[in-house]
Motif scaffolding. Structure first.
Motif, PDB file in Angstrom:
ATOM      1  N   GLU A 327      38.060  53.863  55.670  1.00 34.18           N
ATOM      2  CA  GLU A 327      36.690  53.864  56.157  1.00 34.18           C
ATOM      3  C   GLU A 327      36.282  52.482  56.650  1.00 34.18           C
ATOM      4  OE1 GLU A 327      34.107  55.516  53.189  1.00 34.18           O
ATOM      5  OE2 GLU A 327      35.553  57.074  52.679  1.00 34.18           O
ATOM      6  N   ALA A 328      35.522  52.470  57.748  1.00 34.02           N
ATOM      7  CA  ALA A 328      35.147  51.212  58.387  1.00 34.02           C
ATOM      8  C   ALA A 328      34.306  50.332  57.472  1.00 34.02           C
ATOM      9  CB  ALA A 328      34.401  51.492  59.693  1.00 34.02           C
ATOM     10  N   ASP A 329      33.350  50.935  56.756  1.00 35.14           N
ATOM     11  CA  ASP A 329      32.474  50.126  55.919  1.00 35.14           C
ATOM     12  C   ASP A 329      33.241  49.463  54.772  1.00 35.14           C
ATOM     13  OD1 ASP A 329      32.935  52.576  54.699  1.00 35.14           O
ATOM     14  OD2 ASP A 329      30.931  52.722  53.835  1.00 35.14           O
ATOM     15  N   LYS A 330      34.255  50.153  54.250  1.00 34.58           N
ATOM     16  CA  LYS A 330      35.056  49.575  53.177  1.00 34.58           C
ATOM     17  C   LYS A 330      35.924  48.427  53.682  1.00 34.58           C
ATOM     18  CE  LYS A 330      35.273  53.573  50.088  1.00 34.58           C
ATOM     19  NZ  LYS A 330      36.165  54.502  49.346  1.00 34.58           N
ATOM     20  N   ALA A 331      36.496  48.597  54.864  1.00 32.75           N
ATOM     21  CA  ALA A 331      37.305  47.511  55.440  1.00 32.75           C
ATOM     22  C   ALA A 331      36.449  46.284  55.692  1.00 32.75           C
ATOM     23  CB  ALA A 331      37.961  47.986  56.738  1.00 32.75           C
ATOM     24  N   LEU A 332      35.244  46.505  56.208  1.00 36.76           N
ATOM     25  CA  LEU A 332      34.332  45.394  56.475  1.00 36.76           C
ATOM     26  C   LEU A 332      33.926  44.704  55.175  1.00 36.76           C
ATOM     27  CD1 LEU A 332      32.885  44.041  58.866  1.00 36.76           C
ATOM     28  CD2 LEU A 332      30.940  45.557  58.428  1.00 36.76           C
ATOM     29  N   ALA A 333      33.646  45.482  54.153  1.00 33.53           N
ATOM     30  CA  ALA A 333      33.249  44.904  52.863  1.00 33.53           C
ATOM     31  C   ALA A 333      34.382  44.089  52.258  1.00 33.53           C
ATOM     32  CB  ALA A 333      32.823  46.022  51.909  1.00 33.53           C
ATOM     33  N   MET A 334      35.626  44.583  52.379  1.00 32.51           N
ATOM     34  CA  MET A 334      36.759  43.835  51.839  1.00 32.51           C
ATOM     35  C   MET A 334      36.961  42.523  52.584  1.00 32.51           C
ATOM     36  SD  MET A 334      39.738  46.509  50.706  1.00 32.51           S
ATOM     37  CE  MET A 334      40.675  45.170  49.957  1.00 32.51           C
ATOM     38  N   ALA A 335      36.800  42.564  53.906  1.00 33.98           N
ATOM     39  CA  ALA A 335      36.940  41.331  54.690  1.00 33.98           C
ATOM     40  C   ALA A 335      35.887  40.309  54.273  1.00 33.98           C
ATOM     41  CB  ALA A 335      36.832  41.647  56.182  1.00 33.98           C
ATOM     42  N   GLU A 336      34.660  40.782  54.039  1.00 39.38           N
ATOM     43  CA  GLU A 336      33.585  39.874  53.624  1.00 39.38           C
ATOM     44  C   GLU A 336      33.856  39.311  52.226  1.00 39.38           C
ATOM     45  OE1 GLU A 336      30.156  42.326  54.069  1.00 39.38           O
ATOM     46  OE2 GLU A 336      29.999  41.969  56.245  1.00 39.38           O
ATOM     47  N   SER A 337      34.416  40.146  51.342  1.00 35.43           N
ATOM     48  CA  SER A 337      34.753  39.666  50.003  1.00 35.43           C
ATOM     49  C   SER A 337      35.841  38.597  50.061  1.00 35.43           C
ATOM     50  CB  SER A 337      35.212  40.835  49.126  1.00 35.43           C
ATOM     51  OG  SER A 337      34.161  41.741  48.903  1.00 35.43           O
ATOM     52  N   LEU A 338      36.809  38.801  50.944  1.00 40.20           N
ATOM     53  CA  LEU A 338      37.872  37.809  51.110  1.00 40.20           C
ATOM     54  C   LEU A 338      37.324  36.505  51.669  1.00 40.20           C
ATOM     55  CD1 LEU A 338      40.791  40.059  52.418  1.00 40.20           C
ATOM     56  CD2 LEU A 338      40.668  38.880  50.215  1.00 40.20           C
TER      57      LEU A 338
END
Length: 391
Positions: A327-338
């Protein structure tokens, strides 16, 4: 009304978590980058060998600018073809074992130029389904009969070729696919093209510099010759560290493109200083094989650590190591967490990739240190476990 449409489309992208924004970088490309007054370890650059900041390449550009100025002054057929451009074309031909090389300002324009110039009504164009947007867009816009085959499916390509009716047929695949990092099976594809008297073009933007002897790319790595791959598109803005692109072909096709390719004929040529820098980048590749070796070592380290930590990486042995999130929102959230942990890793979302295949696109380079990779794997493991359960 037109502006309402624009606003609606932008708002729709935002609601779908697919809105794209630029982030202004205040540092040079490299292992570390500065964005918004914060420093990150950079795992998103296509500068796979660190040549964008190699002293020899920089010096070549400076000396080229001192000799030729900073602009070419015109299109190649007017005043824009200078000795530096000629020398780069000769270097490319010698390096790649080709008769002809033609320079373009980008891989996007090079890809579109070939398709538009070569294919007319009743011709046939067949492409891998995951080819770059530049190739797909040109396929839709050109007058040829355009079809696609399932990614890396030699059997489906065979079916397409057997059913095609046009006398002029062009098959296009990438050497290394930009979002998945996997490689095309070039030998069986080439054999099929020969059987059906079709052209084969390989976009090797992400293979050149990284693969093959002296970084010659995917075709060399898979032991193919110019007679097996009639057209190659190589870019200068990734492993070569500069900008621009080339179409490699035989002399007859080069002459044809010089006369009939509107994009080439009517575009201002790249600055001669840029051509000087690309020429030097190739020479660095030829004389410093340790850069390729270090990249290969870093890829192997990343993959082994990912497996040890149960991080599901894609089937790629290249510098591009995608981690499919879905899911796009999960990928975006993981990138922001990184990013919060000091790592710059891009979240790639639709429409760049198919729906439900949003991913973290990790790109490795020769200038990453082993500890950088260890720390990144630990961070991905932590972020994944904390936010989405153990992957």
């Amino acid at each position: 009304m037109a502006f309402e449409f624009v606003k609606q489309q932008v708002e729709k992208r935002k609601q779908q978590q697919l809105f794209r924004q630029r982030r202004c970088q205040s540092s040079a490309q490299g292992r570390l980058i500065d964005i918004d007054n914060q420093q990150f370890v950079n795992f998103s650059s296509n500068d796979y060998l660190g040549l964008s900041h190699h002293p020899r390449v920089i010096d070549a550009w400076i000396k080229g600018a001192e000799r030729y100025g900073v602009g070419s002054g015109g299109s190649p057929l007017v005043t824009g073809f200078q000795k530096a451009h000629y020398q780069l074309e000769e270097t490319l031909c010698e390096w790649q074992g080709r008769e002809g090389a033609l320079l373009f300002n980008s891989g996007y324009s090079a890809n579109q130029s070939v398709i538009k110039a070569l294919l007319k009504k009743n011709d046939v164009l067949i492409q891998d389904k995951l080819n770059h947007a530049s190739l797909m867009e040109a396929g839709v816009l050109c007058d040829a009969n355009f079809s696609r085959f399932q990614h890396n499916s030699v059997s489906q390509l065979a079916n397409r070729l057997e059913s095609q009716q046009g006398e002029n047929c062009l098959v296009i695949t990438e050497g290394v696919f930009s979002m998945d990092g996997d490689q095309a099976p070039l030998k069986p594809i080439s054999d099929l093209c020969k059987q059906h008297n079709a052209w084969l073009m390989v976009d090797d933007a992400h293979g050149v510099g990284c693969l093959g002897d002296q970084g010659r790319g995917s075709a060399d790595q898979q032991n193919l010759t110019p007679s097996d791959v009639q057209i190659q598109m190589l870019t200068f803005g990734k492993a070569l560290g500069v900008s621009g692109a080339t179409i490699l072909c035989n002399q007859a096709l080069k002459d044809y493109l010089v006369n009939f390719d509107k994009s080439y004929v009517y575009s201002t040529a790249m600055p001669a200083a840029q051509a000087c820098a690309v020429t030097e980048a190739i020479r660095v590749l030829q004389t410093q094989p340790e850069l390729q070796q270090q990249l290969a070592d870093n890829i192997a380290l990343f993959r082994s650590l990912a497996i040890e930590n149960n991080i599901a990486v894609a089937d790629s042995n290249t510098a591009i190591q995608p981690i499919i999130i879905g899911e796009a929102d999960k990928a975006l959230a993981m990138a922001e967490s990184l990013q919060g942990k000091g790592f710059w890793v891009s979240a790639i979302r639709p429409p760049t990739v198919p729906v439900n295949t949003a991913r973290l696109r990790v790109t490795l380079s020769s200038h990453h240190q082993a500890q950088d990779i260890v720390d990144l794997i630990n961070a991905i493991h932590e972020v994944s476990k904390e936010n989405y359960g153990h992957r």
